[in-house]
Design an enzyme around this catalytic site. Structure first.
Site: not given
Length: 751
Positions: A459, A462, A522
């Protein structure tokens, strides 16, 4: 900054008040062309421009001359490189992974009729450099004569012309695009731009997971990875510096710097790329189909590997499970009620403190993690674990990480880069440019994988701490590339330990397709969240990626982010979308298990069983995607680039080469469906429908979904109900011929 509608400010990022020590240097007509080691070297002079929004040559400053390299790889790819004296051309890069098809073809140049013609040894024209003076009929001196320009036409496949935007201006001082230019700031070169000519009816797609309409023409994107915070805005987790054009070419910009890509946005006559780095390195790829163009991109940056069989089953998760007892209870109920499922994912709650990633199980709530993992495996469940690439201030490993520079040392205190949902102070980003830090991280994962864990959810990634020192490169260059280094490390150790190459990743940059798989971030548990997810997946599939998934039925809720209830129809419609995606995982901020939706739970189970019946087909199409330019989720333009209607459809897709899928994304249970040319058969009813037309206002009951198959297709299926993929004997798979005798899948296979 407020837009000015001037190229200098809005695209090239100059100070609007012109108070900075900045300068723009514009390419002029070449001085010389020579051959060297099979490359063509073009000496290009650059003239400084006066610091004004109206461009004019600053004749008091001498020109600077730099070399433009033209290189040909195979019969379809032409490379343009200029390092402006700052960077050297290289084939060694984390982003590049050449296939055996990438073979340099020597070029030679001939001068005749005031132009240089550049060809390969097979006498195929690859580029033309125009040296001719423009034809004039002079009658007015109202406007000055235009400055010299660089006029080059490329023919990467020997057929299609891709021309630099040499003449995109209103009047000589009023430019809308520049074919090639660079900028200086306080005397240092720091930005470069390359522009190609765009046709009036040209359409574009790709550029990563873009939550936008199918045709991207008229838009300008910031190529800077960042937390997307949903799927309905311009931010995105996955920027890929690669696009495809309806003129049947694509361009890959080989860089990890932040930049901008304007697809007929700042000017309808030009595709413009701006790099924050003083370097231009563009691979222009021609082809007769999008499959061929994307295959060319994969020839440069690598092919996706094949995920393991079990990964194509159902994944169950939520944010989050907190104990072994809770997980075992859910898995036992899935089995006792015969919901087929292969993976149970533990998100943020398996640590001592929720969100405090220490790569260790909470000893109180998971007292014997190895026995826990193996016990689940005995029931047919693999375990996937969440983590992230930042070390928190209170983490067990913080002192070790700091002492050994496993995290980039911060140059100043800054806000957390770790999470939108936690107040934890993430003290540093793991430095994957440092081999010792990478080995340390792999060691953390290996202890978990040795217990029997099969997948790591990589996860975030970025964002990195930008005010930090990394061993291998500056943070401005590392930010986009970070996802590739991070996922590569997790993928490699997972494959080494388990034999299965897989991660579950959110961020991406060029080359990340080598390390499947990626999910869409998300999204909101709503119709617009579903629509945004699909748009992102379609562009992602046109950006070189084969495997992509999404949270079913969306990640968060509205109006209360964590606590609103997901509607039954959203849950079931998103389930249907998940069945016809490369991978299907349930996840989100509240309850995701189907029995919490009792009115639709039996229907959910039926769709899960259909998913398992389709796994042989999914495996076939996945194998194809790892060897070609194909993908599992295919935009209609992938097959029909010449169909203008398809360039305006972003709510339908091909699932593999055989299925045409039109998810229902509204509570009215109705939608329009476009069928391309051909004879189509409804997968659930067996109805035969001729294509080349719209089916208007189709009523779709909740238990159905508009899915069509081309007549004559052969669909391999698994004919028996199973609890998980461990129960599958692939020698039992059966082929279903979709013809006029087909009566619908539920009447053909017992589920």
């Amino acid at each position: 900054m407020k837009p000015t509608n001037y190229h200098l400010f809005d695209f090239l990022d100059f100070d609007v008040d012109l108070k900075k020590d900045e300068s723009l240097w514009k390419a002029y007509k070449p001085l010389a062309v020579e051959e060297k080691d099979g490359d063509i070297l073009v000496s290009v002079p650059f003239q400084k421009q006066v610091l004004d929004n109206d461009m004019a040559a600053d004749k008091d400053v001498p020109q600077e001359v730099y070399t433009l390299v033209i290189r040909q790889y195979g019969p379809k790819i032409t490379r343009l490189f200029m390092g402006f004296g700052e960077e050297r051309m290289t084939d060694e890069s984390e982003m590049l992974k050449y296939s055996s098809r990438i073979v340099k073809m020597p070029l030679h140049a001939d001068f005749a009729d005031d132009q240089w013609t550049i060809s390969t040894g097979d006498s195929v024209k690859r580029a033309v450099i125009n040296m001719r003076e423009p034809v004039l009929d002079r009658w007015s001196d109202l406007q000055p004569d235009p400055q010299e320009t660089l006029d080059i036409r490329l023919y990467p496949d020997g057929k299609r012309e891709v021309r630099l935007a040499a003449y995109d201006h209103f009047s000589p001082p009023r430019y809308d695009a520049l074919p090639l230019a660079f900028c200086k700031n306080e005397g240092r070169k720091e930005r470069a731009t390359l522009s190609f000519e765009c046709k009036a009816d040209e359409c574009f797609a790709g550029t990563g997971e873009r939550f936008a309409k199918m045709d991207l023409s008229g838009q300008t994107f910031l190529l800077k990875n960042q937390d997307g915070q949903g799927v309905n805005n311009r931010r995105t987790y996955k920027n890929i510096p690669f696009y495809v054009s309806s003129r049947m070419y694509g361009t890959f910009y080989h860089t990890c710097s932040h930049g901008k890509l304007s697809l007929a946005g700042h000017s309808t006559r030009s595709v413009q790329f701006l790099s924050d780095q003083a370097m231009v390195d563009a691979f222009v790829i021609g082809g007769d189909s999008f499959e061929e163009i994307i295959r060319g991109y994969r020839d440069l940056t690598g092919y996706p590997s094949m995920p393991p069989l079990w990964s194509f089953g159902v994944w169950m998760s939520r944010m989050t499970y907190f104990s072994a007892d809770e997980v075992n209870g859910i898995c036992d109920r899935l089995r006792s009620e015969h919901y087929p499922c292969d993976v149970i994912h533990l998100d943020t709650g398996w640590f001592k403190t929720d969100w405090l990633c220490e790569w260790k199980f909470n000893e109180e709530r998971f007292p014997d993690p190895k026995a826990f993992v193996h016990g689940l495996k005995d029931k047919g469940f693999r375990v996937s674990l969440w983590q992230l690439p930042y070390v928190a201030e209170n983490a067990e490993q913080i002192d070790e990480a700091r002492a050994n520079d496993y995290i980039g040392p911060l140059t100043k205190k800054q806000a957390s880069e770790g999470s939108n949902f936690s107040a934890l102070d993430y003290a540093g980003t793991i430095d994957f440019t440092y081999p010792e830090a990478t080995a340390w991280y792999k060691g953390l994962l290996k202890r978990l994988l040795d217990m029997g864990v099969v997948c790591i959810k990589t996860d975030f990634g970025e964002n990195i701490h930008m005010d930090a020192i990394y061993k291998g490169m500056k943070p401005e260059l590392l930010n986009n590339l970070y996802a590739l280094l991070y996922q590569k490390a997790a993928y490699e150790i997972t494959k080494d330990v388990t034999g299965d190459g897989i991660v579950w990743a959110r961020a991406a940059w060029a080359g990340c397709q080598r390390y499947p798989l990626h999910w869409g971030g998300d999204s909101c548990s709503s119709w617009d969240g579903m629509a945004g997810s699909l748009k992102g997946g379609l562009h992602f599939g046109l950006s070189g990626f084969a495997f992509w998934s999404h949270d079913v039925p969306g990640f968060h809720t509205l109006p209360n982010f964590m606590n609103s209830v997901v509607d039954d129809d959203v849950y079931i419609r998103w389930t249907q979308f998940g069945v016809f995606s490369s991978h299907i995982r349930y996840h989100g901020t509240n309850k995701r298990e189907p029995w919490f939706y009792p009115n639709i739970a039996p229907l959910v189970k039926k769709w899960w069983k259909l998913r398992y019946a389709l796994i042989p087909y999914i495996l076939r199409e996945s194998c194809k995607a790892t060897e070609s330019g194909s993908t599992l989720l295919q935009a209609l333009v992938y097959h029909h680039p010449e169909d203008r209607t398809c360039w305006h459809i972003d709510d339908e897709y091909y699932f593999g080469d055989s299925f045409l899928v039109a998810p229902v994304m509204n509570s009215a249970n109705r939608r329009d469906v476009y069928l391309p040319e051909g004879s189509w058969i409804n997968f659930f009813t067996g109805e035969v429908v001729e294509g080349g037309r719209w089916l208007k206002d189709v009523a779709v009951p909740l238990e159905e979904m508009p899915v069509y198959v081309r007549e004559g297709s052969v669909i391999p299926v698994y004919p028996e109900a199973v609890e998980c993929t461990d129960d599958m004997d692939m020698s039992k798979e059966a082929d279903i011929v979709i013809d006029k005798t087909f009566k619908g899948i539920f009447n053909t296979v017992s589920l």
